[in-house]
Design a protein around this motif. Structure first.
Motif, PDB file in Angstrom:
ATOM      1  N   ILE A  46       0.853  -1.299  -0.180  1.00 33.22           N
ATOM      2  CA  ILE A  46       0.017   0.044  -0.118  1.00 33.22           C
ATOM      3  C   ILE A  46       0.906   1.243   0.129  1.00 33.22           C
ATOM      4  O   ILE A  46       1.805   1.363   0.963  1.00 33.22           O
ATOM      5  CB  ILE A  46      -0.883   0.062   1.368  1.00 33.22           C
ATOM      6  CG1 ILE A  46      -1.777  -1.085   1.244  1.00 33.22           C
ATOM      7  CG2 ILE A  46      -1.738   1.473   1.214  1.00 33.22           C
ATOM      8  CD1 ILE A  46      -2.834  -1.158   2.532  1.00 33.22           C
ATOM      9  N   ILE A  98      -7.701   2.853   3.751  1.00 31.82           N
ATOM     10  CA  ILE A  98      -7.681   3.122   2.378  1.00 31.82           C
ATOM     11  C   ILE A  98      -9.167   3.486   1.838  1.00 31.82           C
ATOM     12  O   ILE A  98     -10.139   3.139   2.789  1.00 31.82           O
ATOM     13  CB  ILE A  98      -7.118   2.057   1.500  1.00 31.82           C
ATOM     14  CG1 ILE A  98      -8.138   0.762   2.038  1.00 31.82           C
ATOM     15  CG2 ILE A  98      -5.812   1.660   1.985  1.00 31.82           C
ATOM     16  CD1 ILE A  98      -8.111  -0.690   1.254  1.00 31.82           C
ATOM     17  N   SER A  99      -9.179   4.108   0.563  1.00 33.62           N
ATOM     18  CA  SER A  99     -10.606   4.548   0.117  1.00 33.62           C
ATOM     19  C   SER A  99     -11.159   3.158  -0.431  1.00 33.62           C
ATOM     20  O   SER A  99     -10.503   2.256  -0.783  1.00 33.62           O
ATOM     21  CB  SER A  99     -10.488   5.631  -0.858  1.00 33.62           C
ATOM     22  OG  SER A  99     -10.420   5.164  -2.255  1.00 33.62           O
ATOM     23  N   HIS A 151      -9.842   2.059  -3.667  1.00 31.20           N
ATOM     24  CA  HIS A 151      -8.396   1.520  -3.575  1.00 31.20           C
ATOM     25  C   HIS A 151      -7.992   0.114  -4.617  1.00 31.20           C
ATOM     26  O   HIS A 151      -8.927  -0.632  -4.456  1.00 31.20           O
ATOM     27  CB  HIS A 151      -7.613   1.383  -2.215  1.00 31.20           C
ATOM     28  CG  HIS A 151      -6.241   1.238  -2.150  1.00 31.20           C
ATOM     29  ND1 HIS A 151      -5.481   0.078  -2.186  1.00 31.20           N
ATOM     30  CD2 HIS A 151      -5.366   2.277  -1.869  1.00 31.20           C
ATOM     31  CE1 HIS A 151      -4.385   0.399  -2.100  1.00 31.20           C
ATOM     32  NE2 HIS A 151      -4.145   1.648  -1.962  1.00 31.20           N
ATOM     33  N   SER A 193     -10.291   9.143  -2.545  1.00 36.11           N
ATOM     34  CA  SER A 193      -9.773   7.906  -3.670  1.00 36.11           C
ATOM     35  C   SER A 193      -8.959   8.890  -4.618  1.00 36.11           C
ATOM     36  O   SER A 193      -8.037   8.401  -5.170  1.00 36.11           O
ATOM     37  CB  SER A 193     -10.675   7.494  -4.196  1.00 36.11           C
ATOM     38  OG  SER A 193     -11.890   8.107  -4.750  1.00 36.11           O
ATOM     39  N   GLY A 196      -4.939   7.440  -2.310  1.00 38.53           N
ATOM     40  CA  GLY A 196      -6.261   6.757  -1.715  1.00 38.53           C
ATOM     41  C   GLY A 196      -5.806   6.201  -0.505  1.00 38.53           C
ATOM     42  O   GLY A 196      -6.545   5.037  -0.492  1.00 38.53           O
ATOM     43  N   ALA A 197      -4.816   6.439   0.115  1.00 31.76           N
ATOM     44  CA  ALA A 197      -4.614   5.547   1.269  1.00 31.76           C
ATOM     45  C   ALA A 197      -3.785   6.308   2.274  1.00 31.76           C
ATOM     46  O   ALA A 197      -3.046   7.336   1.984  1.00 31.76           O
ATOM     47  CB  ALA A 197      -3.510   4.413   0.896  1.00 31.76           C
TER      48      ALA A 197
END
Length: 799
Positions: free
Chosen positions: A281, A299-300, A303, A362, A367-368
């Motif tokens: 990630i 996370i979104s 992801h 995101s 997005g994390a």
RNA sequence: GGGCAAGUGGCGGAAUUGGUAUACGCGCUAGUCUUAGGAACUAGUUCUUCACGGAUUGAGGGUUCGAGUCCCUCCUUGCCCACCA
């Protein structure tokens, strides 16, 4: 001329006609005079016409332009119309009238409304973004964007042909795909703001709180084929350029925040467990120094760990679906823990739980997020809700973390590439063709403009594609069915005015060399993150390819405040508080209207409109008119009148005041000082003294930028040739100032207790003795401990 | 939640940047002219007081001979951005 009242109905039109006939506002592209380009943001002509709020900016720009013209500048002050866009198309859908006709009608209305205000435009340069001769060049610029890329080392755009060689070994399809990653105008598939009601995609700034700016319809995310402009490549220059322009600081801050440059680090967290092909990630953080406090990963829902393992995480996808499409709307943090998957802390190697959350965007960073509940409020909120460990953070120098983990500093931006396509009819066609293999062919310059074809229906067709996709010949020819967004034509129009009829380029080299850039740009603050940013972006690109000669399009910018209805609400049909400028001008005349718009209050303030107040500036106009008749009579009898020296001195002060005030956009105080000066003139007349016409002319010259009709009439009655509007501006002459006896205040312990007349013949001790006498009652029985005498201002006795 | 503005008469607002607060305009009051109304013109109009005087720039404190203006605390309003990692 023996009227008590100024006959605006007769005289306003007479001068407007004459100015147009004599072309006195026509700018020259070869003049040896210093140049001055004064520009008002051009309007989008809606069906409703102008209300009294709109002309405020136009009048201010006009006053400024008129001052500069009289000061001897070669002034370019043009006007035109921005006429592509949604409202005309919505109107067409509802009424079946071609947008060409409805916009032409609206333009006509606007033109009439502007004309009666008496604005000093050079109408020979009028443009309309929907004219084929105009949008030809909008398309031309698009093609330039399409076949350029951004060289980040050289920090400028370069022809795409320079890098084609790199991909020579690839198949055409692969080569197309690779090059598309570089083009400044590129095709891509992306999640966009889709509005079902309008049947189109909208830019971020056209969406407000999940609803369309126009109409307030719901907007959702949808993945679609789009054209984009790579504005992100220009992000750094759009920030640094702000240091070189004269804009309001708060506006610069808004643009900077919109671009949202932040400095930080990228870091991979290894994943263990059932994660398919995904090994890491990747996150971005501005606080790498808090790494020791990481206790979870967030996370979104979009992801790639989730998307690429949709079979494993289908439950989670179903759960998170209901979270709503616009992550920006969320109020309560939500999350779902991923089972059988962990992230590994790079230092401690501790297993960290991974959550899909609704509070991670995101489309920013990766997005994390690394969750540091000890240091970050949002992570803290989330950790408490989901009972995640909160570990005390030991802050560490980021340099040592960089070294240990081999990290690099990076910059991230909030700004996204701009979606440059609309699934709509009423816009510039994108000048590209798709051949049967999907290869894109650019139109040649000689084939521009690519004209909009006729259609039978303006409704977007079912799939959300543009009405152009329903035109057989268009589709058969392989033409792109998307059209350009509303802001395309407005992103470069200021250049076209420099050379409005140029046949060989958007603007000729000669014209751009002469005019360079807009010196003074006037418009509303609502364009800060839209038009103003796009225009700066295009201008920088055009600078890179050698079309323009300055980095920035607008040297200085001034924003007008909005005019509200007399109820303090925004002026709109809905509140029934709309006031029409035509009615005001019809009753009170253009000059009174113009003066009132400027007199209302500070230019950049939001102000409520009150039609009652115009009577004040109307009375002023009538009084000037009557005074001019008295002075004419006096000067007929005696050619050598010596005007009262006190009045001459006052005129000089107002010359300086009005000049400075217009330069500083303090129009309200300029008007008020002209009113005071009129009062002074009238007082002199009341005292049966005479005034030399030449001194009065100084006054009406100062009035000319605000009230050009009456002043031109008086000027001609006084048997002057040409127009006062092109006569020289009065010069401030310090030698004509006379020192008056002035009254200054006498304070005791800072409280005002009396006043005293002083003049330069009295000595300081004489003045102080006199002052003591004036306030003797208050001084009685007290010792003066200290005396403060500020010359010409105040005397203060401390007891 | 963050950022930026701004709070002065019945109303829109001035105040030479620390030196006579309320300029200018609207409105209001009285008067002149007019059959009348309106327009125009003249005088007045921050509040309080018959008056002398006193009070007053959102509230409170501070610096200063002197604060609408500078500093601190608070209140209110407007605008923009809002989970930007």
């Amino acid at each position: 001329m023996n009227n008590q009242f100024f006959n605006h109905k007769k005289i306003d039109g007479k001068w407007q006609k004459k100015w147009e006939q004599d072309q006195i506002y026509k700018a020259s592209n070869t003049s040896k005079k210093p140049k001055m380009y004064v520009l008002s943001m051009f309007p989008y002509p809606s069906g409703a016409g102008l209300h009294v709020g709109h002309p405020r900016g136009y009048i201010a720009a006009d006053v400024y332009a008129r001052l500069k013209r009289m000061q001897g500048f070669n002034v370019l002050h043009p006007m035109g119309y921005d006429a592509f866009g949604l409202p005309a198309e919505q109107y067409a859908i509802t009424n079946g009238i071609h947008p060409k006709y409805s916009t032409a009608k609206n333009v006509k209305t606007y033109q009439k409304q502007l004309e009666i205000i008496g604005l000093s435009y050079d109408w020979s340069r009028k443009i309309n973004t929907t004219d084929e001769d105009y949008y030809k060049w909008t398309q031309w610029i698009f093609l330039k964007l399409y076949n350029h890329y951004y060289d980040h080392k050289a920090k400028k755009a370069k022809p795409i042909s320079e890098i084609e060689g790199k991909f020579a070994h690839l198949s055409q399809k692969e080569r197309d795909t690779e090059l598309m990653k570089y083009r400044l105008a590129y095709e891509g598939y992306s999640e966009v703001n889709w509005c079902e009601e309008l049947g189109t995609v909208l830019a971020n700034d056209e969406v407000i709180d999940g609803k369309s700016e126009r109409g307030g319809h719901p907007v959702v995310k949808k993945v679609m084929r789009q054209w984009f402009l790579r504005i992100t490549d220009y992000a750094d220059r759009l920030i640094s350029g702000l240091d070189t322009v004269d804009f309001d600081e708060s506006l610069k801050t808004v643009q900077k925040n919109w671009i949202g440059k932040s400095f930080g680090h990228e870091l991979d967290f290894k994943i263990e467990g059932d994660s398919g092909d995904i090994e890491n990630i990747k996150i971005f953080t501005t606080r790498i120094d808090t790494l020791s406090g990481v206790t979870f990963m967030a996370i979104s829902k979009n992801h790639k760990l989730i998307i690429k393992n949709s079979d494993k995480f289908y439950k989670i996808i179903n759960q998170t679906k209901a979270w709503g499409d616009d992550e920006r709307d969320i109020k309560i943090k939500k999350g779902v823990l991923l089972e059988n998957v962990y992230a590994i802390h790079p230092d401690t190697k501790i297993k960290l739980p991974i959550f899909v959350t609704n509070y991670v965007l995101s489309d920013y960073g990766f997005g994390a997020v690394m969750g540091v509940p000890d240091m970050d409020e949002r992570d803290n909120d989330f950790a408490i809700l989901y009972s995640i460990e909160i570990k005390q953070t030991k802050l560490e120098e980021s340099e040592s973390i960089e070294k240990r983990l081999g990290l690099k500093k990076v910059f991230k931006y909030k700004i996204r590439d701009a979606v440059f396509a609309r699934q709509r009819y009423w816009g510039e066609p994108i000048p590209l063709k798709h051949d049967t293999d999907g290869h894109i062919i650019e139109l040649k310059e000689k084939d521009l403009p690519l004209k909009l074809p006729k259609v039978t229906s303006y409704e977007p067709i079912g799939s959300g594609e543009s009405p152009l996709a329903g035109v057989k010949s268009w589709v058969k020819g392989g033409y792109e069915t998307n059209t350009m967004p509303g802001w395309a034509g407005s992103s470069w129009y200021f250049l076209r005015y420099m050379d409005a009829h140029c046949k060989t380029a958007p603007v000729s080299k000669k014209a751009i060399d002469y005019w360079q850039q807009v010196d003074m740009y006037i418009g509303g603050r609502e364009h800060t993150t839209g038009h103003l940013l796009y225009a700066r972006f295009w201008h920088k690109f055009l600078y890179d390819i050698g079309l323009t000669v300055t980095e920035e399009p607008f040297k200085a910018l001034r924003n007008q405040g909005m005019i509200l209805g007399d109820d303090g609400q925004k002026m709109s049909k809905r509140w029934g508080n709309v006031v029409n400028p035509d009615d005001c001008i019809n009753i009170y005349g253009a000059d009174a209207f113009r003066m009132y718009e400027m007199f209302l209050g500070p230019f950049d303030s939001q102000l409520p409109w009150s039609t009652d107040g115009i009577i004040g500036t109307r009375r002023f106009v009538d009084r000037v008119w009557r005074l001019s008749q008295v002075i004419e009579e006096q000067n007929k009898k005696n050619k050598n009148i010596k005007t009262d020296i006190q009045l001459i001195s006052k005129i000089q002060k107002v010359i300086r005041k009005v000049t400075d005030d217009i330069d500083g956009f303090a129009f309200n105080t300029a008007v008020s000082s002209l009113m005071i000066l009129l009062n002074d003139f009238e007082e002199v007349i009341q005292n049966k003294k005479e005034i030399n016409q030449l001194d009065f002319i100084n006054f009406i010259k100062l009035l000319t930028p605000f009230a050009p009709h009456i002043t031109d009439e008086i000027w001609s009655v006084f048997k002057n040739k040409n127009s006062i509007n092109i006569s020289p501006w009065p010069k401030y002459d310090e030698t004509k100032l006379v020192e008056n006896n002035i009254k200054i205040g006498i304070q005791i312990n800072g409280k005002l207790r009396g006043d005293i007349e002083v003049n330069s013949t009295k000595s300081e001790s004489e003045i102080l003795d006199e002052a003591k006498y004036v306030v003797k009652n208050h001084l009685e029985g007290n010792v003066i401990k200290k005396t403060i005498y500020i010359k010409g201002k105040i005397i203060n006795f401390v007891i």
